[in-house]
Design a protein around this motif. Sequence first.
Motif, PDB file in Angstrom:
ATOM      1  N   PRO A  12       0.838  -1.202   0.000  1.00  0.00           N
ATOM      2  CA  PRO A  12       0.000   0.000   0.000  1.00  0.00           C
ATOM      3  C   PRO A  12       0.873   1.252   0.000  1.00  0.00           C
ATOM      4  N   GLY A  13       0.438   2.237  -0.760  1.00  0.00           N
ATOM      5  CA  GLY A  13       1.195   3.487  -0.858  1.00  0.00           C
ATOM      6  C   GLY A  13       2.053   3.557  -2.103  1.00  0.00           C
ATOM      7  N   MET A  14       2.315   2.389  -2.745  1.00  0.00           N
ATOM      8  CA  MET A  14       3.141   2.413  -3.958  1.00  0.00           C
ATOM      9  C   MET A  14       2.393   3.087  -5.107  1.00  0.00           C
ATOM     10  N   ARG A  15       3.145   3.865  -5.899  1.00  0.00           N
ATOM     11  CA  ARG A  15       2.589   4.509  -7.101  1.00  0.00           C
ATOM     12  C   ARG A  15       2.864   3.590  -8.290  1.00  0.00           C
ATOM     13  N   VAL A  16       1.822   3.278  -9.050  1.00  0.00           N
ATOM     14  CA  VAL A  16       1.987   2.283 -10.121  1.00  0.00           C
ATOM     15  C   VAL A  16       1.244   2.682 -11.408  1.00  0.00           C
ATOM     16  N   ALA A  17       1.763   2.210 -12.536  1.00  0.00           N
ATOM     17  CA  ALA A  17       1.005   2.197 -13.793  1.00  0.00           C
ATOM     18  C   ALA A  17       0.449   0.787 -13.926  1.00  0.00           C
ATOM     19  N   VAL A  18      -0.746   0.679 -14.534  1.00  0.00           N
ATOM     20  CA  VAL A  18      -1.440  -0.604 -14.518  1.00  0.00           C
ATOM     21  C   VAL A  18      -1.924  -0.974 -15.915  1.00  0.00           C
ATOM     22  N   GLY A  19      -1.793  -2.248 -16.248  1.00  0.00           N
ATOM     23  CA  GLY A  19      -2.450  -2.783 -17.432  1.00  0.00           C
ATOM     24  C   GLY A  19      -3.729  -3.459 -16.975  1.00  0.00           C
ATOM     25  N   GLY A  20      -4.855  -2.857 -17.276  1.00  0.00           N
ATOM     26  CA  GLY A  20      -6.141  -3.394 -16.802  1.00  0.00           C
ATOM     27  C   GLY A  20      -7.263  -2.579 -17.394  1.00  0.00           C
ATOM     28  N   ALA A  21      -8.446  -2.727 -16.842  1.00  0.00           N
ATOM     29  CA  ALA A  21      -9.594  -2.019 -17.411  1.00  0.00           C
ATOM     30  C   ALA A  21     -10.530  -1.564 -16.304  1.00  0.00           C
ATOM     31  N   GLY A  22     -11.460  -0.698 -16.694  1.00  0.00           N
ATOM     32  CA  GLY A  22     -12.485  -0.233 -15.761  1.00  0.00           C
ATOM     33  C   GLY A  22     -12.055   0.938 -14.907  1.00  0.00           C
ATOM     34  N   ALA A  23     -11.228   1.824 -15.470  1.00  0.00           N
ATOM     35  CA  ALA A  23     -10.579   2.841 -14.639  1.00  0.00           C
ATOM     36  C   ALA A  23     -11.219   4.229 -14.700  1.00  0.00           C
ATOM     37  N   TYR A  24     -12.388   4.373 -15.345  1.00  0.00           N
ATOM     38  CA  TYR A  24     -13.118   5.629 -15.164  1.00  0.00           C
ATOM     39  C   TYR A  24     -13.927   5.467 -13.880  1.00  0.00           C
ATOM     40  N   ALA A  25     -13.204   5.286 -12.790  1.00  0.00           N
ATOM     41  CA  ALA A  25     -13.795   4.968 -11.488  1.00  0.00           C
ATOM     42  C   ALA A  25     -12.780   5.338 -10.415  1.00  0.00           C
ATOM     43  N   GLU A  26     -13.249   5.390  -9.171  1.00  0.00           N
ATOM     44  CA  GLU A  26     -12.321   5.757  -8.097  1.00  0.00           C
ATOM     45  C   GLU A  26     -11.333   4.630  -7.789  1.00  0.00           C
ATOM     46  N   TYR A  27     -11.823   3.393  -7.859  1.00  0.00           N
ATOM     47  CA  TYR A  27     -10.956   2.252  -7.540  1.00  0.00           C
ATOM     48  C   TYR A  27     -11.068   1.182  -8.626  1.00  0.00           C
TER      49      TYR A  27
END
Length: 339
Positions: free
Chosen positions: A76-91
């Motif tokens: 927790p706390g790490m800053r990351v770039a992500v390969g995934g979907a569904g990100a027009y959302a808070e989480y």
Amino acid sequence: MKAAIFHGPRDFRVEEVSDPALEPDGAIIRVKACGICGSDLHIYNLGGTEQSQRVLGHEFSGEVVDVGANVTDLKPGMRVAVGGAGAYAEYVGIPRVMLNLNVFPLPEDMSYEAGATTEPTSVGVNAAKRAEPKEDDIVVVLGAGMIGQGTWQAFKAMGVSRVIVSEIGKKRLEVTKALGADIVINAAEEDPVERINEITSGEGADIVADCAGSASSLQQATDMVRGGGYWQLMMGTQIGSQPGSRNRAFTDILSDGGKIMMVAVYENMVEWQPTPVMIKGARMIGCSAGRLGDAMELMRAGKINTQPLITHQFPLDEITEAFAMQARPEEVVKVMIRP
Ligand SMILES: [Zn+2]
């Protein structure tokens, strides 16, 4: 949490939905920035019922807020770039974390919005690698939106000495010049095919990457790509015979022409004259998906710079305004949603 639900063409609604569940091998990411992709814009304009109720957004970065019991390499706390979907959302919930495959730690000096460009950049990196360029190749990139930007910068990062970018949008032309493309063609004012003919003394370009995805860009790519042996004989001008040419001696009638990299999504059916591909012995190579790890490495090393490409940022509540802005290529390169 809040999420932008797609209800149909031009209809996003920001609604309260349940938080994503944490899986034992997964993680929960608080989304900090998510780019609007051309494919999202396509769904937004034309998407059918099969897309309805979906949460779009796949180009994102954020902060790790929780990790599953089996996850040891993410905290927790790490800053990351992500390969995934569904990100027009808070989480977003990642079902299974694979460090440096679908989750990439961001270096301290990289912003969340730059991190969120890893995915579109990776598409360009993949296209450039698939093209197998040589240092003295002449490379042309048609279209300087986000995908074109990642593509031309990837060719430069691979050591190609002459990378030429053709574009019509004012903002995109400006930023391409500022980032150091070798030659920038304003296709609204001059014919890119003629210009490439001039630059290459009639030889044509070794590699043309279509990052615009229109009938006209596909035709331009076809018309400006270098011809192989058969075409040289047909044209009566052997490569190497023109002043300023690269003195590539005629080898044989079956020598290959250049490569057309198809990097963009074609939004519409195209009417197109394909015969030159045949006569020139050119090769058309499709490029989809990306190399996230390679893109992140080039961005970390400063060989690809996407920060100046982020021209606009909007909160999640203004997603409709954000999409309207992304649809204006004159003024925009990349719009970010900041949930
Ligand atoms: Zn995308």
